[in-house]
Scaffold this active site. Structure first.
Site, short mmCIF file in Angstrom:
data_model
loop_
_atom_site.label_atom_id
_atom_site.label_comp_id
_atom_site.label_asym_id
_atom_site.label_seq_id
_atom_site.Cartn_x
_atom_site.Cartn_y
_atom_site.Cartn_z
N GLY A 143 0.94 -1.27 -0.07
CA GLY A 143 -0.09 0.01 -0.15
C GLY A 143 0.85 1.18 -0.10
CD GLU A 183 2.15 6.45 -12.28
OE1 GLU A 183 0.89 6.71 -11.70
OE2 GLU A 183 1.65 5.66 -13.29
CG HIS A 192 2.57 0.52 -5.51
ND1 HIS A 192 2.96 1.58 -4.82
CD2 HIS A 192 3.39 -0.69 -4.83
CE1 HIS A 192 3.55 1.21 -3.60
NE2 HIS A 192 3.85 -0.23 -3.58
N GLY A 224 7.74 -5.61 -9.22
CA GLY A 224 8.85 -4.61 -9.54
C GLY A 224 10.46 -5.16 -9.63
P1 AMP Z 1 5.83 -2.75 -1.73
O1 AMP Z 1 4.49 -2.06 -1.69
O2 AMP Z 1 6.94 -1.84 -1.75
O3 AMP Z 1 6.04 -4.28 -1.14
O4 AMP Z 1 5.78 -3.00 -3.26
C1 AMP Z 1 4.90 -3.73 -4.13
C2 AMP Z 1 5.33 -4.09 -5.51
O5 AMP Z 1 5.52 -2.92 -6.47
C3 AMP Z 1 6.86 -4.94 -5.54
O6 AMP Z 1 6.59 -5.78 -6.56
C4 AMP Z 1 7.73 -3.83 -5.68
O7 AMP Z 1 8.78 -4.33 -6.47
C5 AMP Z 1 7.02 -2.93 -6.71
N1 AMP Z 1 7.45 -1.57 -6.54
C6 AMP Z 1 7.91 -0.75 -5.69
N2 AMP Z 1 8.55 0.34 -6.09
C7 AMP Z 1 8.62 0.41 -7.15
C8 AMP Z 1 8.92 1.31 -8.40
N3 AMP Z 1 9.44 2.47 -8.03
N4 AMP Z 1 8.69 0.87 -9.82
C9 AMP Z 1 8.30 -0.34 -9.89
N5 AMP Z 1 7.77 -1.09 -9.29
C10 AMP Z 1 7.89 -0.75 -7.84
#
Ligand code: AMP
Length: 284
Positions: A31, A35, A37, A147
């Site tokens: 959460g 951008e 996500h 990501g």
């Molecule tokens: P998180 O909410 O930080 O656990 O991230 C959820 C998903 O979003 C994971 O697969 C991350 O690798 C991806 N993600 C986080 N930051 C970025 C970013 N800057 N660009 C692309 N994907 C991202």
């Protein structure tokens, strides 16, 4: 957009989508959406008919001295962003629903989880894979999007799916960045204006490594030296590790090629940030 909180409702939704012949695309997150996500939502949308996004700040992947309690949360804002991006279903479970009292079985990720992020955050990837495994069982997605930003997590999820014969396609999406190069992260919200300015040195160091590589430097030692030179411009940024590694095993390499992954973790004030590039691609 449908909002689901119980495991029973999630299973019923997933069953109904499948029996209607719709392919399910899944984006797991913690959460505080940005951008990065939402680019995963677009990726899932391109490949599937029905996109589900989960929001769960997973206590199992935080160490005892980490930022679990202060991790940024804003469900109303996330709900609006997800809905505007065309998410079909939002899954927002409680901790008690995901880990009822007595829950104790954990997924063992293997040796890759002891390197880099895993060395800095013991138990982190056990927590990550356990929650991703649970979510995969509940959602039964055809495609799940992750990501490149969290490259070790991506590598381990791919491994888990391969080693445990899961019928889900893992899709990796490029890191989305601020105009100055800083990788988007929910944790960027912790940075005060001075530290936000300093944080750009991570992507600058990766860019410097990429430039040096394109200029013919293939030795890992040479690339790391170039990065440390760049990082030296911001003495308050404390580097935890620089990793120049094979994309499959994440073991360090001496000689690099276009698939080599260069990663960095650093602390800026109280905030820990990570970033990486693949040498063949650089900062995109
Ligand atoms: P998180 O909410 O930080 O656990 O991230 C959820 C998903 O979003 C994971 O697969 C991350 O690798 C991806 N993600 C986080 N930051 C970025 C970013 N800057 N660009 C692309 N994907 C991202």
């Amino acid at each position: 957009m449908l909002e689901l909180t119980s495991i029973a409702d999630l299973r019923a939704w997933s069953r109904a989508e499948r029996s209607a012949g719709r392919l399910i695309g899944f984006v797991p997150t913690m959460g505080y959406l940005h951008e990065g996500h939402l680019s995963l939502v677009d990726e899932a949308r391109r490949r599937t008919d029905s996109v589900i996004l989960s929001i769960f700040v997973n206590p199992l992947q935080f160490g005892p001295s980490e930022d679990l309690s202060r991790y940024p949360r804003d469900i109303p804002r996330d709900r609006a962003l997800a809905s505007a991006r065309g998410v079909d279903a939002l899954f927002v479970p409680t901790v008690a629903a995901m880990y009822p009292p007595g829950s104790q079985v954990r997924l063992s990720p293997g040796p890759i989880a002891d390197l880099w992020e895993g060395a800095a955050r013991p138990g982190h990837f056990t927590g990550v894979l356990t929650v991703v495994a649970k979510l995969f069982h509940l959602v039964e997605p055809d495609v799940a999007c992750f990501g490149q930003k969290d490259v070790q997590q991506l590598t381990l999820v791919r491994r888990m799916v391969r080693d445990l014969d899961w019928p889900v396609e893992i899709v990796a999406a490029p890191t989305v960045r601020e105009p100055d190069g800083l990788a988007l992260s929910s944790r960027n919200a912790y940075l005060n204006p001075e530290d936000r300015g300093r944080a750009v040195v991570l992507s600058r160091a990766l860019h410097a490594a990429h430039q040096a590589w394109r200029g013919g430097e293939t030795r890992a030692t040479g690339l790391e030296a170039r990065m440390r030179q760049e990082l030296g411009r911001e003495p308050t940024v404390a580097v935890e590790y620089i990793s120049i590694a094979d994309p499959e095993t994440l073991e360090p390499v001496d000689t690099t090629d276009e698939r080599t992954v260069v990663s960095i973790a650093a602390r800026i004030g109280g905030t820990r940030l990570i970033d990486n590039i693949q040498l063949g691609e650089g900062i995109r």
